[in-house]
Design a protein around this motif. Structure first.
Motif, short mmCIF file in Angstrom:
data_model
loop_
_atom_site.label_atom_id
_atom_site.label_comp_id
_atom_site.label_asym_id
_atom_site.label_seq_id
_atom_site.Cartn_x
_atom_site.Cartn_y
_atom_site.Cartn_z
N SER A 178 -46.50 79.60 100.37
CA SER A 178 -46.93 78.68 101.42
C SER A 178 -48.12 79.24 102.18
O SER A 178 -49.08 78.52 102.47
CB SER A 178 -45.77 78.42 102.39
OG SER A 178 -46.21 77.70 103.52
N GLN A 179 -48.10 80.53 102.49
CA GLN A 179 -49.19 81.15 103.22
C GLN A 179 -50.47 81.18 102.39
O GLN A 179 -51.57 80.95 102.90
CB GLN A 179 -48.81 82.58 103.63
CG GLN A 179 -49.82 83.23 104.57
CD GLN A 179 -49.98 82.45 105.87
OE1 GLN A 179 -49.00 82.14 106.54
NE2 GLN A 179 -51.23 82.11 106.22
N LYS A 180 -50.32 81.43 101.08
CA LYS A 180 -51.50 81.44 100.20
C LYS A 180 -52.15 80.06 100.15
O LYS A 180 -53.38 79.94 100.17
CB LYS A 180 -51.09 81.88 98.80
CG LYS A 180 -50.71 83.35 98.67
CD LYS A 180 -50.27 83.69 97.26
CE LYS A 180 -49.86 85.15 97.15
NZ LYS A 180 -49.35 85.48 95.79
N ILE A 181 -51.32 79.03 100.06
CA ILE A 181 -51.85 77.66 100.06
C ILE A 181 -52.55 77.35 101.37
O ILE A 181 -53.66 76.82 101.39
CB ILE A 181 -50.72 76.63 99.81
CG1 ILE A 181 -50.12 76.81 98.40
CG2 ILE A 181 -51.23 75.20 99.99
CD1 ILE A 181 -48.89 75.96 98.14
N GLN A 182 -51.90 77.72 102.48
CA GLN A 182 -52.47 77.42 103.80
C GLN A 182 -53.79 78.17 104.01
O GLN A 182 -54.73 77.63 104.60
CB GLN A 182 -51.47 77.81 104.89
CG GLN A 182 -51.85 77.30 106.27
CD GLN A 182 -50.70 77.44 107.25
OE1 GLN A 182 -49.69 78.07 106.97
NE2 GLN A 182 -50.85 76.83 108.41
N ASP A 183 -53.88 79.39 103.50
CA ASP A 183 -55.11 80.18 103.67
C ASP A 183 -56.29 79.53 102.96
O ASP A 183 -57.44 79.72 103.37
CB ASP A 183 -54.90 81.60 103.12
CG ASP A 183 -54.03 82.45 104.03
OD1 ASP A 183 -53.83 82.04 105.20
OD2 ASP A 183 -53.55 83.50 103.58
N LYS A 229 -55.41 77.25 94.68
CA LYS A 229 -56.54 76.51 95.23
C LYS A 229 -56.44 75.02 94.92
O LYS A 229 -56.76 74.18 95.76
CB LYS A 229 -57.85 77.07 94.67
CG LYS A 229 -59.08 76.45 95.33
CD LYS A 229 -60.36 77.15 94.89
CE LYS A 229 -61.57 76.54 95.58
NZ LYS A 229 -62.83 77.20 95.19
N SER A 230 -55.97 74.69 93.72
CA SER A 230 -55.79 73.29 93.36
C SER A 230 -54.76 72.63 94.27
O SER A 230 -54.96 71.52 94.75
CB SER A 230 -55.35 73.19 91.89
OG SER A 230 -55.11 71.85 91.53
N ALA A 231 -53.64 73.33 94.51
CA ALA A 231 -52.61 72.80 95.39
C ALA A 231 -53.14 72.61 96.81
O ALA A 231 -52.87 71.60 97.46
CB ALA A 231 -51.40 73.73 95.40
N ALA A 232 -53.91 73.59 97.29
CA ALA A 232 -54.47 73.50 98.65
C ALA A 232 -55.44 72.34 98.77
O ALA A 232 -55.44 71.62 99.77
CB ALA A 232 -55.17 74.82 99.00
N THR A 233 -56.27 72.15 97.75
CA THR A 233 -57.26 71.07 97.80
C THR A 233 -56.58 69.70 97.79
O THR A 233 -56.98 68.78 98.52
CB THR A 233 -58.22 71.18 96.61
OG1 THR A 233 -58.80 72.49 96.59
CG2 THR A 233 -59.35 70.15 96.73
#
Length: 335
Positions: free
Chosen positions: A229-234, A200-204
């Motif tokens: 990658s998919q987890k980050i994108q989600d 979540k930190s990486a995605a934010t």
């Protein structure tokens, strides 16, 4: 205790500080972090036409909170948690509460929060990518994104993957890192010594990157680890996710947008987003927007992406202040 004042958290804090006088207000601000100082300072600068009754209500609410929720030597943790939540709003207060109640003195890392992103990048660019990942995890997401953009492009995907897979930091390692940074900088805040990083930190952080860099980094992460990658994108909140906002949030957001930005952003939006936007406008406003879209003609993709990023930035700021609620897939809150 629910505050009686209708002002927002930062506005209430601003009113309260301005009623204290310069010296007392300055002493309070000394103990706040950069994001909180910016939030409250902006509120102080923009406050206009505050009535005497509003000021009295803010002070009365504060006094009532002190009377009902704390006593000398008793319940101090609950008091701090409730007062900060009242003053700053839940999202901002949670991070401050963690640093105060769960943290330890950590001057070096905290000092980076006050620095210009380019300067932070210069300080850490020669460090090991894992060290850089830890540092970025401690910064606010928009600050971390700016720092990441100033680091060499070849290292950006690796750093983001390390942030996404980071699962806490050993206190001894954190202390060593903090001491190294403290030799160059000084600060006076506390920081939490665990639970940093994660997907979540990486995605934010990636949410705050420019669209071109965001896509490039995510593509390179996908080449190495497609699942990650998919987890980050989600977990990323992108323009298409605006369709998931409730009607009230969309209406509040629309009031903050310029027509030019909205028209440009919608030129590249899917029909679901467009339908949600039009549904939350009056018939006349919707017809005018449709006419503007048709009259706009072809536009460059980079201009569309820039407009969408601008709107997403406004949405995140409104979410931080509690004006709207952003949601992502699975209805998990993402701000």
């Amino acid at each position: 205790m629910e505050p009686k004042s209708k002002l927002s958290g930062p506005d209430r804090a601003a009113v309260f500080l301005m009623s204290l006088g310069e010296e007392a207000a300055a002493e309070v601000l000394r103990h706040m972090g950069p994001k909180e100082v910016q939030s409250v300072g902006t509120a102080m600068a923009s406050l206009t036409n505050v009535s005497k009754s509003d000021v009295a209500q803010v002070i009365d609410d504060f006094v009532a909170t002190v009377d009902e929720q704390t006593a000398l030597g008793m319940g101090s943790d609950d008091y701090i948690r409730n007062v900060l939540t009242w003053a700053l709003g839940k999202d901002k207060a949670d991070g401050v509460i963690d640093r105060i109640l769960l943290g330890r003195n950590s001057k070096g890392l905290e000092s980076l929060k006050w620095m210009d992103p380019r300067a932070v990048a210069e300080v850490i660019r020669l460090e090991h990518p894992q060290i850089i990942a830890i540092v970025l995890s401690y910064l606010d997401p928009d600050h971390a994104a700016a720092v990441l953009s100033f680091l060499p492009e070849r290292t950006q995907p690796d750093i983001l993957m390390r942030i996404a897979t980071l699962d806490g930091v050993q206190p001894s390692a954190l202390q060593e890192l903090d001491e190294i940074l403290e030799r160059q900088f000084a600060g006076n805040m506390n920081v939490k010594s665990s639970s940093v990083g994660g997907v979540k930190s990486a995605a934010t952080i990636l949410n705050f990157m420019d669209s071109s860099k965001e896509g490039s980094i995510l593509d390179k992460v996908r080449d190495v680890d497609e699942s990650l990658s998919q987890k980050i994108q989600d977990l990323m909140f992108v323009f298409a996710n605006l369709a998931d906002l409730d009607d009230r949030s969309i209406q509040s957001l629309l009031r903050e947008l310029s027509t030019d930005s909205l028209v440009m952003a919608l030129k590249g939006a899917d029909e679901t987003v467009k339908d949600r936007i039009f549904k939350n406008m009056s018939k006349r406003a919707g017809e005018m927007l449709q006419d503007d879209l048709e009259a706009k003609g072809p536009v460059r993709l980079s201009e569309v992406e820039a407009a969408q990023k601008e709107i997403l930035g406004i949405a995140r700021r409104m979410a931080e202040s509690g004006e709207i609620v952003l949601g992502n897939k699975g209805s998990e809150q993402m701000v």
